[in-house]
Enzyme design. Structure first.
Site, PDB file in Angstrom:
ATOM      1  CE  LYS A   1      -2.472  -1.724   3.633  1.00  0.00           C
ATOM      2  NZ  LYS A   1      -3.421  -2.147   4.544  1.00  0.00           N
TER       3      LYS A   1
ATOM      4  CG  ASP B   1      -6.980  -4.170   7.899  1.00  0.00           C
ATOM      5  OD1 ASP B   1      -6.537  -5.344   8.068  1.00  0.00           O
ATOM      6  OD2 ASP B   1      -6.876  -3.391   7.062  1.00  0.00           O
TER       7      ASP B   1
END
Length: 477
Positions: A172, A208
């Site tokens: 990312k 997450d």
């Protein structure tokens, strides 16, 4: 002769839109996969999951299936104040969470991570995080308190304990040197120690997906899968210990552990090449990590807008969009944001209000309603493929667990804001799951904050009660 020519011309002009549609269709057809392709993909995924879980096969597996050392969902007795950190993209959050049975109150603050820190040194990154923690604690009059902390760190990690996680690779857009191969909790504690003005101890590090699962499980104990569909994509699920060849903890009840699949790396060995398009290959080639996270690049928000941009540009170059005239913005890599896909697909009539607004932002001067229709079509093909690919992964996990009722906790901006993602996923998962398996997709509210606090609360309770650690590499007493 003139009349005959006019008749032929009129006939050609009638055919032309159909011919143009056919040309458009040819250029975007690779996004449309057959039902058999999705079924084959599901079989491939199941094979990759089992490979990742096997002790002998894990070293060469691309999908790593890391045990998280989180063994169960909350029982409702968790209470107290907890800090949570959430690092998983360009924004970083600090949260103060109070748990009191089923009641949860949260306060949070978002801090930006500048580009130079995302690609700088690990020390710079963790010093920045510690500085944000101090600022947050100062603003909430917490500097004199010692508060347990949960760290949602949403990057591929090898978990070697509940509060020990080794970063295996950045994704990312992050590329901080000196962090890969290191324990991120140790780096956080070192940065906190360097400051010397806050008393914080990290008791749990989760990603997450686990946060999303735990957050939903707080109100729904059937929750057994956590799914992220945002900047990136990943999933976790509850696996029986007997299937986890990598397990090095105890075998006490419950005989299960949450597995962080790290499924974004599916296809890094070429197993997805049969469904990749030229647009996927271009996105991969120009990414910060070519050849890695292939499945993620076909689904997630970091890449979807760019896939659409490449397809639109190809149509334009063939004279099928915008009269062949583009703009500097449309030809700039990364300039077609994924939020544009959601906005364009939210248009429900032929006025194309959102689509035209996007075209204005891209400085496109010449466009027609037909251009709007084509852009909408391209967006829907790319997002539908993404939703179906994610559904394959969820269905593979549901079939693997073989539980009768499963709630799937879902978080992430792509799932939240895209107008059709939820419905598309429900439709495709239903087609792929074994008969008799019931599932529901549940939006996880702030899983990366609340979930981290819940895991930390459980860890804190275990520590306070003086119970044994959960394995040699598990929770430290």
């Amino acid at each position: 002769m003139g009349r005959e020519f006019q008749t032929v011309l009129a006939a050609l002009l009638k055919i032309l839109p159909d011919y143009e549609d056919m040309l458009v269709e040819n250029l975007v057809r690779p996004f449309i996969l057959k039902d058999e392709d999705y079924k084959l993909l599901m079989d491939i995924m199941l094979g990759e999951f089992n490979k990742g879980l096997g002790k002998e096969t894990n070293p060469t597996a691309k999908v790593k299936m890391y045990p998280t050392y989180v063994r169960d969902v909350p029982d409702g007795s968790e209470n107290g104040n907890f800090l949570a950190l959430d690092l998983g993209g360009t924004n970083f959050r600090v949260l103060l969470i109070n748990l009191n049975g089923q009641e949860v109150t949260m306060e949070s603050k978002i801090y930006l991570i500048p580009q130079h820190i995302m690609t700088g040194t690990g020390e710079q990154l963790f010093d920045h995080i510690a500085k944000c923690i101090h600022k947050f604690m100062s603003n909430h009059d917490l500097l004199k308190e010692k508060i347990p902390l949960g760290f949602t760190f949403s990057f591929p990690c090898k978990q070697i304990g509940l509060n020990h996680a080794i970063l295996t690779q950045w994704t990312k857009g992050f590329k901080c040197e000196g962090v890969e191969g290191e324990d991120v909790v140790r780096l956080l504690h070192e940065a906190i120690k360097r400051r010397g003005d806050i008393d914080v101890e990290c008791l749990a590090v989760i990603n997450d997906t686990v946060g999303a699962l735990m957050s939903c499980a707080h109100s729904d104990r059937d929750c057994a899968i956590g799914l992220i569909l945002g900047t990136g994509t990943n999933a976790c699920y509850i696996e029986k210990l007997e299937n986890v060849g990598l397990w090095d903890g105890d075998y006490n009840e419950p005989n299960q552990v949450m597995i962080n699949t790290e499924w974004g790396a599916l296809g890094d060995d070429g197993c997805l090449d049969f469904v990749k398009t030229e647009y996927d290959r271009q996105v991969d080639k120009h990414s910060i990590n070519p050849g890695r996270q292939i499945y993620e690049k076909m689904i997630s928000g970091m890449y979807m807008g760019e896939i659409v941009r490449l397809a639109l540009e190809k149509l334009r170059k063939h004279g099928l969009l915008f009269g062949g005239k583009g703009s500097e913005e449309l030809s700039t890599r990364g300039r077609f944001y994924t939020k544009y896909v959601s906005e364009i697909e939210s248009d429900v009539d032929d006025h194309f209000k959102n689509t035209k607004q996007v075209f204005e932002e891209l400085a496109l001067e010449k466009y027609s309603d037909e251009d709007c229709r084509i852009a909408q079509y391209v967006c829907s093909l790319v997002s539908t493929r993404a939703a179906f690919l994610a559904s394959v992964g969820v269905a593979a996990l549901l079939n693997k667990m073989d539980r009768q009722d499963v709630t799937v906790a879902v978080d992430g901006s792509l799932y939240r804001f895209h107008p059709h993602f939820h419905d598309l996923m429900e439709e495709k998962i239903q087609q792929l799951v074994k008969p008799g398996i019931k599932f529901k997709l549940m939006l996880s509210h702030d899983g990366s904050g609340k979930g981290a606090a819940i895991v930390t609360a459980v860890a804190n309770r275990l520590r306070d009660s003086g119970k044994e650690s959960i394995g040699e590499n598990g929770l430290e007493n």
